[in-house]
Design an enzyme around this catalytic site. Structure first.
Site, mmCIF file in Angstrom:
data_model
loop_
_atom_site.group_PDB
_atom_site.id
_atom_site.type_symbol
_atom_site.label_atom_id
_atom_site.label_comp_id
_atom_site.label_asym_id
_atom_site.label_seq_id
_atom_site.Cartn_x
_atom_site.Cartn_y
_atom_site.Cartn_z
ATOM 1 N N HIS A 10 0.825 -1.215 0.000
ATOM 2 C CA HIS A 10 0.000 0.000 0.000
ATOM 3 C C HIS A 10 0.856 1.260 0.000
ATOM 4 C CE1 HIS A 10 -3.565 -2.386 0.673
ATOM 5 N NE2 HIS A 10 -3.011 -2.942 1.724
ATOM 6 N N HIS A 17 3.749 10.163 7.073
ATOM 7 C CA HIS A 17 3.105 9.919 8.366
ATOM 8 C C HIS A 17 4.053 9.173 9.295
ATOM 9 C CE1 HIS A 17 -1.147 10.149 6.438
ATOM 10 N NE2 HIS A 17 -0.685 11.342 6.789
HETATM 11 ZN ZN LIG Z 1 -0.536 7.200 6.395
#
Ligand SMILES: [Zn+2]
Length: 274
Positions: A102, A147
């Site tokens: 992903h 992130h």
């Molecule tokens: Zn993320």
């Protein structure tokens, strides 16, 4: 009260119960071990359908505090005091670079990177990339978002994000993305970059560890199961990376961003440096 004469009749019942419990144990064991249902960013396993793919993902549609969001800077709450940006305690660390199917994720080889948010210590678990960005600022999307995912002792999650636009070459991402350019990285593959990395440098944090102002709000994971209760801190200072660096990431992933979610009345705060 059944007497001993009932016992022979009970044996097949008990056996079938036993058999049933074994059968039940099979799928149950699989449930606890199985990875969650397959999801993606397109088509009928894309974000609009995540809540239908697995009962564990229902909060993706039913939740009232989902991420990402559009941050409207004209509605920011700027507290007089006491609402702070996290204190970053990041150090040079060896990482493993993984293509998890992903995104590209960097997993530190030790627990030496921490942030302190509201007096609670969170340890960096991994950091990863989305392109284009997931969060928007005043409706504007960015080319890339990083992130940093942290957990405290009780498993509570805080994610710190940085937004990037195409521009000057980013020295911190240089080696990282050079690995991708040189070797590529198939889904499921792992590679160890040659040099350690201090992720604090990505935030353009000073050597004294002082944080930049951050946008703070309460949200969720942006990938299934989209669990809520995540404290978000998005840097208010976007960074830059070169066209070639962006292309290196996008050759593997482009469009791995969940669309922005409804605020449902949530407030976004300005977390100020110490
Ligand atoms: Zn993320």
């Amino acid at each position: 009260m059944p007497g001993p004469g009932f016992v022979p009749y009970l044996i097949p019942v008990l056996l079938s119960l036993l058999l049933f419990s074994f059968c039940a144990a099979g799928p149950q064991r699989q449930t606890s071990q199985r990875s969650i249902a397959a999801w993606s960013y397109t088509g009928d396993t894309g974000p609009a359908y995540w809540h239908t793919l697995d009962s564990a993902y229902r909060i993706a549609a039913e939740g009232q505090a989902q991420s990402p969001i559009n941050i409207d800077t004209s509605f920011l709450i700027v507290p007089q005091s006491g609402y702070l940006a996290p204190a970053f305690n990041y150090t040079e660390t060896d990482y493993v670079l993984e293509n998890n199917g992903h995104t590209i994720e960097l997993i530190p080889e030790n627990g030496n990177n921490h942030i302190n948010l509201d007096g609670i210590d969170y340890v960096l678990q991994q950091f990863h990339f989305h392109s284009p960005s997931e969060h928007r600022i005043d409706g504007k999307s960015f080319d890339l978002e990083v992130h940093f995912v942290h957990k405290d002792h009780d498993g509570n999650v805080t994610v710190a994000g940085i937004l990037f636009n195409e521009g000057a070459e980013n020295n911190i991402l240089k080696e990282l993305f050079a690995v991708l350019e040189k070797k590529g990285l198939a889904a499921g593959a792992r590679v160890k970059p040659e040099a350690p990395l201090n992720p604090a440098k990505l935030f353009a944090i000073g050597i004294d560890g002082r944080a930049v102002p951050l946008y703070r709000y309460n949200g969720s994971l942006t990938t299934p199961p989209c669990t809520e209760g995540v404290k978000w801190c998005i840097s208010s200072l976007p960074q830059e990376l070169s066209k070639a660096q962006l292309a290196a990431f996008r050759s593997l992933y482009y469009g791995n961003n969940r669309p922005v979610q409804d605020l449902h009345g949530r407030l976004v705060f300005m977390g100020l440096p110490f």
